[in-house]
Scaffold this motif. Structure first.
Motif, PDB file in Angstrom:
ATOM      1  N   ASP A  94       0.826  -1.209   0.000  1.00 46.26           N
ATOM      2  CA  ASP A  94       0.000   0.000   0.000  1.00 46.26           C
ATOM      3  C   ASP A  94       0.865   1.266   0.000  1.00 46.26           C
ATOM      4  O   ASP A  94       0.468   2.297  -0.543  1.00 46.26           O
ATOM      5  CB  ASP A  94      -0.958   0.012   1.200  1.00 46.26           C
ATOM      6  CG  ASP A  94      -2.274   0.681   0.841  1.00 46.26           C
ATOM      7  OD1 ASP A  94      -2.869   0.299  -0.192  1.00 46.26           O
ATOM      8  OD2 ASP A  94      -2.681   1.615   1.555  1.00 46.26           O
ATOM      9  N   HIS A  95       2.044   1.157   0.598  1.00 50.13           N
ATOM     10  CA  HIS A  95       3.003   2.267   0.525  1.00 50.13           C
ATOM     11  C   HIS A  95       3.263   2.578  -0.954  1.00 50.13           C
ATOM     12  O   HIS A  95       3.285   3.735  -1.377  1.00 50.13           O
ATOM     13  CB  HIS A  95       4.291   1.832   1.236  1.00 50.13           C
ATOM     14  CG  HIS A  95       5.383   2.853   1.244  1.00 50.13           C
ATOM     15  ND1 HIS A  95       5.184   4.157   1.654  1.00 50.13           N
ATOM     16  CD2 HIS A  95       6.701   2.756   0.892  1.00 50.13           C
ATOM     17  CE1 HIS A  95       6.329   4.820   1.544  1.00 50.13           C
ATOM     18  NE2 HIS A  95       7.256   4.000   1.078  1.00 50.13           N
ATOM     19  N   ALA A  96       3.417   1.500  -1.738  1.00 50.36           N
ATOM     20  CA  ALA A  96       3.661   1.680  -3.179  1.00 50.36           C
ATOM     21  C   ALA A  96       2.441   2.280  -3.875  1.00 50.36           C
ATOM     22  O   ALA A  96       2.568   3.215  -4.674  1.00 50.36           O
ATOM     23  CB  ALA A  96       4.036   0.347  -3.812  1.00 50.36           C
ATOM     24  N   VAL A  97       1.260   1.749  -3.559  1.00 51.55           N
ATOM     25  CA  VAL A  97       0.043   2.265  -4.236  1.00 51.55           C
ATOM     26  C   VAL A  97      -0.097   3.766  -3.964  1.00 51.55           C
ATOM     27  O   VAL A  97      -0.441   4.536  -4.867  1.00 51.55           O
ATOM     28  CB  VAL A  97      -1.217   1.493  -3.781  1.00 51.55           C
ATOM     29  CG1 VAL A  97      -2.489   2.188  -4.259  1.00 51.55           C
ATOM     30  CG2 VAL A  97      -1.177   0.057  -4.329  1.00 51.55           C
ATOM     31  N   LYS A  98       0.225   4.173  -2.741  1.00 55.29           N
ATOM     32  CA  LYS A  98       0.109   5.617  -2.430  1.00 55.29           C
ATOM     33  C   LYS A  98       1.105   6.419  -3.262  1.00 55.29           C
ATOM     34  O   LYS A  98       0.798   7.517  -3.721  1.00 55.29           O
ATOM     35  CB  LYS A  98       0.327   5.848  -0.938  1.00 55.29           C
ATOM     36  CG  LYS A  98      -0.867   5.374  -0.120  1.00 55.29           C
ATOM     37  CD  LYS A  98      -0.615   5.519   1.371  1.00 55.29           C
ATOM     38  CE  LYS A  98      -1.761   4.902   2.166  1.00 55.29           C
ATOM     39  NZ  LYS A  98      -1.312   4.270   3.403  1.00 55.29           N
ATOM     40  N   LEU A  99       2.316   5.863  -3.460  1.00 53.74           N
ATOM     41  CA  LEU A  99       3.306   6.590  -4.276  1.00 53.74           C
ATOM     42  C   LEU A  99       2.895   6.610  -5.758  1.00 53.74           C
ATOM     43  O   LEU A  99       3.169   7.579  -6.475  1.00 53.74           O
ATOM     44  CB  LEU A  99       4.695   5.966  -4.120  1.00 53.74           C
ATOM     45  CG  LEU A  99       5.353   6.159  -2.748  1.00 53.74           C
ATOM     46  CD1 LEU A  99       6.623   5.317  -2.635  1.00 53.74           C
ATOM     47  CD2 LEU A  99       5.689   7.622  -2.494  1.00 53.74           C
TER      48      LEU A  99
END
Ligand code: FAD
Ligand code: PYC
Length: 416
Positions: A94-99
């Motif tokens: 989810d850290h990636a999806v936010k980025l």
């Protein structure tokens, strides 16, 4: 930062594109760098970008044996989602999806991220239980995921057949609305251009052939373009991780297997989202060019060949034609494969290695494209500070000796 006007575009078009400035330099390797990253895929380039951007470490080289994005980054079906089972994984992905959401603005390069929704189909009661468990776990972890009835699934994706007599009947689906797709090459190019602008040397056609150690620590790499010294070496080489680690003198809990995909002839927009069927190992979306992008499962044997068994794509296409009968007369245009590095628990390895100064980012298997920005972000942090980023800490190599595995076989979704 170079900006293009309509006049620049017209001038370049009318002069045979001779005056385009290079998007990144093509420097010769220097004898030494503070950090060397091996692998010019999305993860390696993102790592270099965040090292320069967020940690002020600009004395960095990215060494790529072929061309940027020529590995799995340019071969994948570009599905982005964060609906993994365990809280550690949901947090990392989810850290990636936010980025992903504002990556085009951050890089000033259109990576064409489209959050059109990713729907995972259930074809049996077992699938229903597994996918509902993921829905509940994700919501507990603050990650969106919702359960759809067959009728709701069809409303979200009209080409889907929900005929109950089908060989793979649709009993329901899990939908992550924030999931979607991005343009794979653009991700590599966007990170490359931005990293280059910050001073990173991106060196293509430069294969690492040996890793040099002084006792327990890394001191440099032999390459096809000469020796390069470094005290910090990041290996980001996906399916070739075991090969590089063998050069450094240790073994990895990884298997490398082919995973393949194919695209159809282009047609008008007809497919609004991404659909994955984990039971039959088939997944499908439509690219902005109009091609249906279809993927299959992995081959069941270890190999470094960038193609896969014909029976594997035949199986995927049979399922696609049954799930979406309107595609049964489409013609397929191209097929290819990539080499994916699979761990025993289907989760990545991010962090330190047994060799001092040598850091690992690998084991993303069939599902690392979605993680590209987050992976680069936490890996850069890990290299810069010489300690694991909190989101990366659970994904250390030593989990295979401590037993703290993060089993994501079901969420990884593609057969392996
Ligand atoms: P890569 O892009 O493979 O980059 C590694 C680079 O290292 C390569 O360019 C290679 O040339 C270079 N290299 C290797 N050895 C050396 C050496 N000795 N010296 C110098 N350079 C070297 N993931 C998803 O999230 N969603 C999907 O839909 C999806 N679909 C996929 C479909 C297919 C067919 C495949 C093959 C993979 C798919 N994946 C998907 C997985 C995803 O593509 C990978 O996990 C991800 O792209 C890995 O990125 P990377 O930068 O680590 O590796
Ligand atoms: O990880 O979502 C994924 C995926 C889809 C196809 C291949 N990998």
């Amino acid at each position: 930062m170079v900006r293009y006007s309509i006049f620049t575009l017209a001038r370049n078009a009318l002069t045979g594109h001779e005056h385009w400035p290079r998007a990144w330099r093509s420097p010769d390797p220097r004898p030494a760098y503070e950090v060397v990253i091996v692998g010019g895929g999305g993860h390696g380039l993102a790592t270099a970008y965040y090292l320069a951007k967020e940690h002020g470490i600009r004395d960095v080289a990215v060494l790529e044996r072929g061309w940027l994005g020529g590995g799995n980054t340019g071969r994948n079906t570009t599905i982005v989602r964060s609906n993994y089972l365990h809280p550690e994984s949901a947090a990392l992905y989810d850290h990636a999806v936010k980025l992903w959401r504002d990556l085009s603005q951050v890089l000033n390069f259109n990576v064409m991220y489209s959050d059109r929704g990713v729907m995972m189909l259930a074809h049996s009661q077992h699938d229903v239980h597994i996918l509902k468990r993921h829905v509940h776990a994700n919501r507990m972890a603050g990650v969106d995921n919702e359960w759809l009835s067959p009728q709701e699934a069809k409303e979200y994706c009209p080409p889907l057949s929900i005929d109950p007599r089908a060989r793979y009947p649709v009993l329901g689906a899990a939908l992550q609305r924030r999931g979607g797709v991005a343009r794979h090459d653009a991700v590599a190019w966007g990170y490359a251009r931005a990293a280059d602008a910050l001073g990173v040397d991106i060196i293509q056609n430069c294969e690492v052939t040996a890793i040099r150690r002084d006792g327990a620590r890394v001191v440099g790499v032999e390459t096809t373009r000469g020796y390069i010294a470094t005290k910090k070496l990041g290996l980001v080489v996906a399916g070739h991780t075991s090969v590089l680690c063998a050069m450094a003198g240790f073994r990895m809990p990884l298997e490398s297997v082919p995973l393949q995909a194919l695209v159809s002839e282009p047609v008008k927009p007809v497919f609004p989202c991404v659909v994955m069927s984990n039971t039959v190992h088939a997944y499908i979306s439509q690219s902005d060019k109009g091609e249906l992008v279809i993927g299959a499962g992995t081959d069941q044997y270890v190999s470094y060949s960038q193609r896969g068994g014909l029976q594997v794509i035949e199986h995927a296409l049979e399922a696609i034609c049954e799930l979406f009968p309107m595609f049964s007369r489409m013609r397929m245009m191209r097929q290819w494969g990539g080499i994916v590095d699979v761990t025993p628990d289907r989760s990545p390895i991010i962090g330190k290695s047994p060799v001092e100064g040598l850091y690992l980012n690998c084991g993303w298997g069939t599902g690392g494209f979605k993680a590209t920005p987050g992976s680069g972000h936490v890996f850069a942090w890990t290299i810069a500070k010489d300690e694991p980023h909190p989101l990366a800490a659970p994904f250390s190599l030593d989990r295979f000796t401590t037993g703290r595995l993060i089993d994501e076989a079901a969420a990884a979704a593609v057969a392996h």
